[in-house]
Design a protein around this motif. Structure first.
Motif, mmCIF file in Angstrom:
data_model
loop_
_atom_site.group_PDB
_atom_site.id
_atom_site.type_symbol
_atom_site.label_atom_id
_atom_site.label_comp_id
_atom_site.label_asym_id
_atom_site.label_seq_id
_atom_site.Cartn_x
_atom_site.Cartn_y
_atom_site.Cartn_z
ATOM 1 N N LEU A 1 -23.033 22.870 -41.773
ATOM 2 C CA LEU A 1 -22.705 24.169 -42.357
ATOM 3 C C LEU A 1 -22.756 23.970 -43.869
ATOM 4 O O LEU A 1 -22.033 23.127 -44.409
ATOM 5 N N VAL A 2 -23.626 24.751 -44.551
ATOM 6 C CA VAL A 2 -23.923 24.502 -45.964
ATOM 7 C C VAL A 2 -23.806 25.803 -46.740
ATOM 8 O O VAL A 2 -24.235 26.858 -46.267
ATOM 9 N N VAL A 3 -23.230 25.742 -47.945
ATOM 10 C CA VAL A 3 -23.233 26.865 -48.882
ATOM 11 C C VAL A 3 -24.040 26.426 -50.096
ATOM 12 O O VAL A 3 -23.676 25.459 -50.777
ATOM 13 N N LEU A 4 -25.137 27.131 -50.353
ATOM 14 C CA LEU A 4 -26.070 26.755 -51.416
ATOM 15 C C LEU A 4 -26.089 27.812 -52.506
ATOM 16 O O LEU A 4 -26.132 29.010 -52.218
ATOM 17 N N ARG A 5 -26.056 27.368 -53.763
ATOM 18 C CA ARG A 5 -26.278 28.273 -54.894
ATOM 19 C C ARG A 5 -27.734 28.157 -55.303
ATOM 20 O O ARG A 5 -28.266 27.054 -55.452
ATOM 21 N N ASP A 6 -28.385 29.312 -55.521
ATOM 22 C CA ASP A 6 -29.820 29.305 -55.819
ATOM 23 C C ASP A 6 -30.121 28.931 -57.264
ATOM 24 O O ASP A 6 -31.011 28.134 -57.529
ATOM 25 N N GLU A 7 -29.407 29.537 -58.214
ATOM 26 C CA GLU A 7 -29.697 29.303 -59.624
ATOM 27 C C GLU A 7 -28.420 28.979 -60.381
ATOM 28 O O GLU A 7 -27.541 29.832 -60.490
ATOM 29 N N PRO A 8 -28.296 27.772 -60.953
ATOM 30 C CA PRO A 8 -29.164 26.614 -60.697
ATOM 31 C C PRO A 8 -28.926 26.098 -59.285
ATOM 32 O O PRO A 8 -27.819 26.221 -58.754
ATOM 33 N N ARG A 9 -29.967 25.542 -58.681
ATOM 34 C CA ARG A 9 -29.889 25.118 -57.286
ATOM 35 C C ARG A 9 -28.877 23.988 -57.124
ATOM 36 O O ARG A 9 -28.978 22.946 -57.768
ATOM 37 N N GLU A 10 -27.882 24.240 -56.255
ATOM 38 C CA GLU A 10 -26.831 23.247 -56.036
ATOM 39 C C GLU A 10 -26.148 23.533 -54.710
ATOM 40 O O GLU A 10 -25.882 24.690 -54.372
ATOM 41 N N ILE A 11 -25.876 22.495 -53.940
ATOM 42 C CA ILE A 11 -25.077 22.640 -52.729
ATOM 43 C C ILE A 11 -23.613 22.701 -53.144
ATOM 44 O O ILE A 11 -23.044 21.729 -53.637
ATOM 45 N N LEU A 12 -22.993 23.865 -52.966
ATOM 46 C CA LEU A 12 -21.608 24.064 -53.380
ATOM 47 C C LEU A 12 -20.627 23.395 -52.421
ATOM 48 O O LEU A 12 -19.583 22.894 -52.844
ATOM 49 N N TRP A 13 -20.984 23.415 -51.142
ATOM 50 C CA TRP A 13 -20.093 22.830 -50.142
ATOM 51 C C TRP A 13 -20.886 22.642 -48.861
ATOM 52 O O TRP A 13 -21.787 23.434 -48.550
ATOM 53 N N GLN A 14 -20.553 21.594 -48.107
ATOM 54 C CA GLN A 14 -21.185 21.390 -46.811
ATOM 55 C C GLN A 14 -20.307 20.497 -45.945
ATOM 56 O O GLN A 14 -19.461 19.742 -46.447
ATOM 57 N N THR A 15 -20.511 20.606 -44.655
ATOM 58 C CA THR A 15 -19.809 19.753 -43.709
ATOM 59 C C THR A 15 -20.667 19.560 -42.474
ATOM 60 O O THR A 15 -21.492 20.431 -42.129
ATOM 61 N N GLU A 16 -20.498 18.432 -41.814
ATOM 62 C CA GLU A 16 -21.149 18.194 -40.534
ATOM 63 C C GLU A 16 -20.447 19.030 -39.470
ATOM 64 O O GLU A 16 -19.219 19.224 -39.511
ATOM 65 N N ALA B 1 -11.218 24.759 -40.339
ATOM 66 C CA ALA B 1 -10.353 23.575 -40.345
ATOM 67 C C ALA B 1 -11.194 22.356 -39.981
ATOM 68 O O ALA B 1 -11.967 22.389 -39.018
ATOM 69 N N LEU B 2 -11.038 21.271 -40.751
ATOM 70 C CA LEU B 2 -11.830 20.057 -40.545
ATOM 71 C C LEU B 2 -10.960 18.957 -39.947
ATOM 72 O O LEU B 2 -9.731 18.990 -40.041
ATOM 73 N N THR B 3 -11.611 17.989 -39.354
ATOM 74 C CA THR B 3 -10.888 16.913 -38.674
ATOM 75 C C THR B 3 -10.103 16.030 -39.637
ATOM 76 O O THR B 3 -9.195 15.318 -39.210
ATOM 77 N N ASP B 4 -10.437 16.041 -40.932
ATOM 78 C CA ASP B 4 -9.699 15.219 -41.896
ATOM 79 C C ASP B 4 -8.466 15.933 -42.445
ATOM 80 O O ASP B 4 -7.806 15.442 -43.364
ATOM 81 N N GLY B 5 -8.148 17.116 -41.903
ATOM 82 C CA GLY B 5 -6.963 17.841 -42.328
ATOM 83 C C GLY B 5 -7.208 18.906 -43.378
ATOM 84 O O GLY B 5 -6.327 19.701 -43.671
ATOM 85 N N ARG B 6 -8.388 18.947 -43.968
ATOM 86 C CA ARG B 6 -8.682 19.960 -44.981
ATOM 87 C C ARG B 6 -9.021 21.289 -44.319
ATOM 88 O O ARG B 6 -9.485 21.337 -43.187
ATOM 89 N N GLU B 7 -8.784 22.370 -45.065
ATOM 90 C CA GLU B 7 -9.175 23.702 -44.622
ATOM 91 C C GLU B 7 -9.941 24.385 -45.745
ATOM 92 O O GLU B 7 -9.564 24.287 -46.912
#
Length: 310
Positions: free
Chosen positions: A124-139, A165-171
């Motif tokens: 699951l990925v959140v991408l910013r187009d300009e400037p191109r950057e992956i803002l957040w992602q997770t398996e 919610a992620l397995t490492d405790g983060r949300e």
């Protein structure tokens, strides 16, 4: 009785240019019917029967031609663009793609970062187009639970956010153009591995005391201007936003209100009264409303309102 006319022969019009020919082909198209026999020493050896349509792609698609080729080409171009954008792995496929964003929370700073949400069969990925950057992602294997939660924006609109919610405790919280569809596809992609457990309880929305239409005398460089919009009052703040604005033009903490008075003046509501709030950070803030008494009651619950002046 039938008569045969003279055979058709090509003609030349010196006024016709290549631009004219291209315009006709793109806008209207041309159909060619050609029967050709190649003979040597009056002996026919090769026969050519040609039926062809030449036109711009828009005209072709309008008449239902080459649709399969167009769909396949567009799909290939989109896959190539996605592969370049998020660096798809070998064998990784895109399940869903839509506009959205990620809520960044670092220390005291919290803010939404807009972009495009990509759901693949692996990530699951959140991408910013300009400037191109992956803002957040997770398996996807790290996703433990997902759910939709309503959130009221500072402008008074209620929107659904995707809480992960992620397995490492983060949300994490994501926004999406179609949050329900993203939830369904994410749940399906996780193939029944979600347990619905969240470390933190659902976010409690700040209670709304009153909301509705309000006129705000907005300061401008040349002269102040009355503008109508939607206002929302909570225990902590007053926010006002015009329908044509992207962000609220007024965010006023209730603790910043030092006093209030009613002023007889030209009002867009038509009742000839304006509520003037004395604030510590903005100076005078002028408001008007059709139901001004309601706003006065809520805004000045713990402080007196001076009599009408002017």
């Amino acid at each position: 009785m039938t008569t045969e006319g003279p055979p058709m022969r090509p003609t030349r019009d010196p006024r016709v240019t290549l631009d004219d020919l291209v315009e006709v082909l793109l806008n209207k198209g041309a159909v060619l019917h050609l029967d050709l026999i190649v003979a040597v020493a009056d002996i026919p050896l090769i026969g050519v029967s040609l039926r062809a349509a030449i036109a711009g792609m828009e005209t072709m698609l309008e008449y239902g031609m080459m649709r399969d080729w167009d769909d396949a080409t567009r799909a290939w171009a989109e896959r190539s663009a996605v592969r370049r954008a998020i660096d798809l792995r070998e064998g990784e496929g895109v399940v869903s793609r839509m506009s959205g964003g990620h809520l960044l929370a670092e220390g005291v700073y919290t803010g939404w970062r807009p972009g495009t949400v990509y759901l693949t069969d692996q990530r699951l990925v959140v991408l910013r187009d300009e400037p191109r950057e992956i803002l957040w992602q997770t398996e996807l294997g790290a996703v433990q639970a997902v759910r939709l939660e309503p959130e009221r924006t500072v402008g008074g609109e209620e929107r659904l956010r995707l809480r992960v919610a992620l397995t490492d405790g983060r949300e994490e919280r994501l926004s999406a153009r179609e949050p329900g569809k993203l939830l369904d596809r994410l749940t399906a992609a996780c193939a029944g591995r979600l347990d619905g457990a969240f470390l933190f309880p659902p976010t409690e929305e700040e209670e709304t005391l009153t909301e509705g239409h309000l006129w705000y005398h907005e300061p401008r460089r040349d002269a102040p201007l009355w503008r109508g919009g939607q206002a929302r009052l909570t225990a902590d703040r007053l926010t006002w936003k015009s329908p044509v604005d992207a962000r609220p033009a007024l965010i006023l903490a209730r603790t910043d209100i030092l006093g209030a008075r009613l002023l007889r003046d030209r009002s867009p509501s038509g009742d000839g009264r304006v509520l003037v709030l004395e604030t510590g950070s903005r100076g005078e803030v002028r408001l008007a409303a059709d139901d001004l008494e309601t706003w006065i009651t809520w805004l000045t619950a713990d402080r007196p309102v001076a009599a009408v002046t002017g």
